[in-house]
Design a protein around this motif. Structure first.
Motif, mmCIF file in Angstrom:
data_model
loop_
_atom_site.group_PDB
_atom_site.id
_atom_site.type_symbol
_atom_site.label_atom_id
_atom_site.label_comp_id
_atom_site.label_asym_id
_atom_site.label_seq_id
_atom_site.Cartn_x
_atom_site.Cartn_y
_atom_site.Cartn_z
ATOM 1 N N GLY A 193 6.154 -7.970 -4.412
ATOM 2 C CA GLY A 193 5.196 -8.148 -3.328
ATOM 3 C C GLY A 193 3.941 -8.869 -3.781
ATOM 4 O O GLY A 193 3.406 -9.716 -3.055
ATOM 5 N N LEU A 194 3.468 -8.545 -4.978
ATOM 6 C CA LEU A 194 2.286 -9.236 -5.507
ATOM 7 C C LEU A 194 2.568 -10.716 -5.726
ATOM 8 O O LEU A 194 1.715 -11.575 -5.455
ATOM 9 C CB LEU A 194 1.839 -8.573 -6.813
ATOM 10 C CG LEU A 194 1.263 -7.155 -6.684
ATOM 11 C CD1 LEU A 194 0.985 -6.559 -8.061
ATOM 12 C CD2 LEU A 194 -0.020 -7.173 -5.856
ATOM 13 N N LEU A 253 10.596 0.996 -6.912
ATOM 14 C CA LEU A 253 9.356 0.744 -6.188
ATOM 15 C C LEU A 253 8.381 -0.104 -7.004
ATOM 16 O O LEU A 253 7.667 -0.949 -6.452
ATOM 17 C CB LEU A 253 8.699 2.077 -5.817
ATOM 18 C CG LEU A 253 9.433 2.917 -4.763
ATOM 19 C CD1 LEU A 253 8.695 4.226 -4.521
ATOM 20 C CD2 LEU A 253 9.589 2.152 -3.461
ATOM 21 N N PHE A 254 8.372 0.094 -8.315
ATOM 22 C CA PHE A 254 7.496 -0.718 -9.170
ATOM 23 C C PHE A 254 7.927 -2.184 -9.147
ATOM 24 O O PHE A 254 7.091 -3.091 -9.081
ATOM 25 C CB PHE A 254 7.519 -0.178 -10.594
ATOM 26 C CG PHE A 254 6.555 -0.878 -11.513
ATOM 27 C CD1 PHE A 254 5.189 -0.650 -11.413
ATOM 28 C CD2 PHE A 254 7.005 -1.778 -12.463
ATOM 29 C CE1 PHE A 254 4.302 -1.299 -12.249
ATOM 30 C CE2 PHE A 254 6.126 -2.435 -13.295
ATOM 31 C CZ PHE A 254 4.760 -2.191 -13.192
ATOM 32 N N ILE A 289 0.837 -1.212 0.000
ATOM 33 C CA ILE A 289 0.000 0.000 0.000
ATOM 34 C C ILE A 289 0.868 1.256 0.000
ATOM 35 O O ILE A 289 0.620 2.215 -0.747
ATOM 36 C CB ILE A 289 -0.940 -0.011 1.211
ATOM 37 C CG1 ILE A 289 -1.972 -1.137 1.071
ATOM 38 C CG2 ILE A 289 -1.650 1.341 1.363
ATOM 39 C CD1 ILE A 289 -2.838 -1.338 2.301
ATOM 40 N N VAL A 290 1.925 1.257 0.816
ATOM 41 C CA VAL A 290 2.835 2.411 0.869
ATOM 42 C C VAL A 290 3.500 2.634 -0.488
ATOM 43 O O VAL A 290 3.627 3.770 -0.969
ATOM 44 C CB VAL A 290 3.885 2.214 1.976
ATOM 45 C CG1 VAL A 290 4.961 3.299 1.901
ATOM 46 C CG2 VAL A 290 3.220 2.222 3.347
ATOM 47 N N ILE A 291 3.939 1.542 -1.126
ATOM 48 C CA ILE A 291 4.593 1.662 -2.426
ATOM 49 C C ILE A 291 3.636 2.243 -3.463
ATOM 50 O O ILE A 291 4.005 3.114 -4.264
ATOM 51 C CB ILE A 291 5.124 0.296 -2.887
ATOM 52 C CG1 ILE A 291 6.314 -0.128 -2.005
ATOM 53 C CG2 ILE A 291 5.551 0.336 -4.351
ATOM 54 C CD1 ILE A 291 6.844 -1.507 -2.316
ATOM 55 N N LEU A 294 4.278 5.708 -5.431
ATOM 56 C CA LEU A 294 4.316 5.745 -6.895
ATOM 57 C C LEU A 294 3.272 6.724 -7.440
ATOM 58 O O LEU A 294 3.538 7.496 -8.368
ATOM 59 C CB LEU A 294 4.067 4.348 -7.456
ATOM 60 C CG LEU A 294 5.240 3.361 -7.389
ATOM 61 C CD1 LEU A 294 4.794 1.990 -7.869
ATOM 62 C CD2 LEU A 294 6.405 3.844 -8.237
ATOM 63 N N THR A 295 2.080 6.686 -6.879
ATOM 64 C CA THR A 295 1.021 7.592 -7.348
ATOM 65 C C THR A 295 1.411 9.055 -7.137
ATOM 66 O O THR A 295 1.269 9.891 -8.044
ATOM 67 C CB THR A 295 -0.290 7.291 -6.612
ATOM 68 O OG1 THR A 295 -0.644 5.917 -6.830
ATOM 69 C CG2 THR A 295 -1.417 8.176 -7.123
#
Length: 321
Positions: free
Chosen positions: A67-68, A60-61, A26-28, A32-33
């Protein structure tokens, strides 16, 4: 006797790992956004700040993708775990209901009919077998709780070779097998320090596993030896149905059994080999499995440290008693 549910759960899984991965992702996503919005509304051109934001965004991407992937792997692990739990519940239900139903049928028959003495003896013998089956199932569940992550606190001198031979006799009697079903190759005595009750439980589970997955004729070779480096080795080899390489790494997992529960022809709870591994691990030893593939038989090797010289005659007599 109540068994803590936390001990009988498939594993003490770190719940914080799932939460941490979710929070980090969520933080990443937020970073990124925000970064992409900054790039969209600001005129940074080819400044070093734009390059830094691009590099940070790429890193981060990649972390987001990783992470996914981790989340997917954790979900797959949970699915497999739930399937094994379901199989365990089905197996235990079958292992408990079948002998109970059989006992009730024989008791009702004995109560309502006047049977010949020979027939009554046959009924009593069958009922005793059903009770032994119930007792074995209950002991497996309790032992799985008792020996999980439990090191041997106060190891005592014991004769491992004699313990193995006693376990062979017990298994042969329990399954009503002829003497030639088991062969023993080893010394008369091999002394080490450990928990005699736990080790006998582990050896009996290994031998039961060998008998259970043998073919029509039970032929189990048991070998005990010292490797010369202060370690005792127990090797149990059967000529049964064997297993593929894909299953070898999982056979010591709790509740793990090969195939779907509804298609199995062998009874069990999937706890026997897990108990073996837990007991051996508690003695700072190792256990491995090998197989020649389907119909190629299986070989289980247990290695235990701490081989010692035979104790004095008085201590030997105490152990025998």
């Amino acid at each position: 006797m109540a068994v803590p549910g936390s001990v009988l759960s498939p594993a003490r899984r770190p719940k914080w790992l799932h939460i941490t991965v979710g929070v980090v992702l969520i933080v990443i996503v937020v970073v990124l956004t925000v970064g992409w919005q900054i790039l969209g509304i600001s005129d940074v051109g080819n400044s070093p700040l734009r390059i830094v934001i691009y590099i940070l965004g790429t890193v981060l991407f990649l972390l987001l993708i990783g992470g996914l992937v981790m989340i997917v792997l954790l979900l797959l692990r949970e699915v497999r775990l739930n399937e094994r739990q379901s199989n365990f519940v089905s197996a235990v239900t079958h292992e408990l209901k079948t002998p109970v139903a059989s006992l009730r049928l024989y008791l009702d028959t004995l109560q309502m009919r006047d049977l010949p003495e020979a027939k009554r003896d046959d009924f009593y013998r069958t009922m005793r077998q059903d009770l032994d089956r119930l007792n074995s199932t209950i002991n497996n569940v309790l032992n799985a709780a008792m020996y999980t992550d439990r090191p041997v606190v106060d190891p005592q001198p014991l004769d491992f070779a004699r313990l193995v031979r006693r376990s062979i006799d017990l298994t042969r009697t329990r399954h009503q097998l002829p003497p030639e079903s088991f062969s023993y190759d080893g010394p008369e005595g091999l002394h080490l320090r450990g928990d005699a009750q736990a080790l006998e439980t582990a050896v009996v589970n290994l031998l039961d596993n060998a008998v259970k997955y043998s073919k029509d004729k039970v032929e189990v070779a048991v070998q005990v030896a010292s490797d010369g480096d202060g370690q005792a080795q127990l090797r149990v080899k059967d000529h049964g149905i064997g297993m593929s390489r894909a299953h070898l790494r999982f056979v010591f997992n709790r509740f793990y059994r090969i195939g779907a529960e509804v298609r199995r022809s062998h009874t069990g709870t999937g706890l026997g080999l897990f108990i073996v591994k837990s007991v051996v691990k508690g003695h700072r030893g190792t256990v491995t499995a090998d197989s020649g593939g389907p119909d190629g038989g299986s070989t289980f090797t247990v290695t235990l440290p701490g081989v010692m010289d035979p104790p004095p005659a008085g201590a030997e007599a105490t152990q025998r008693g």
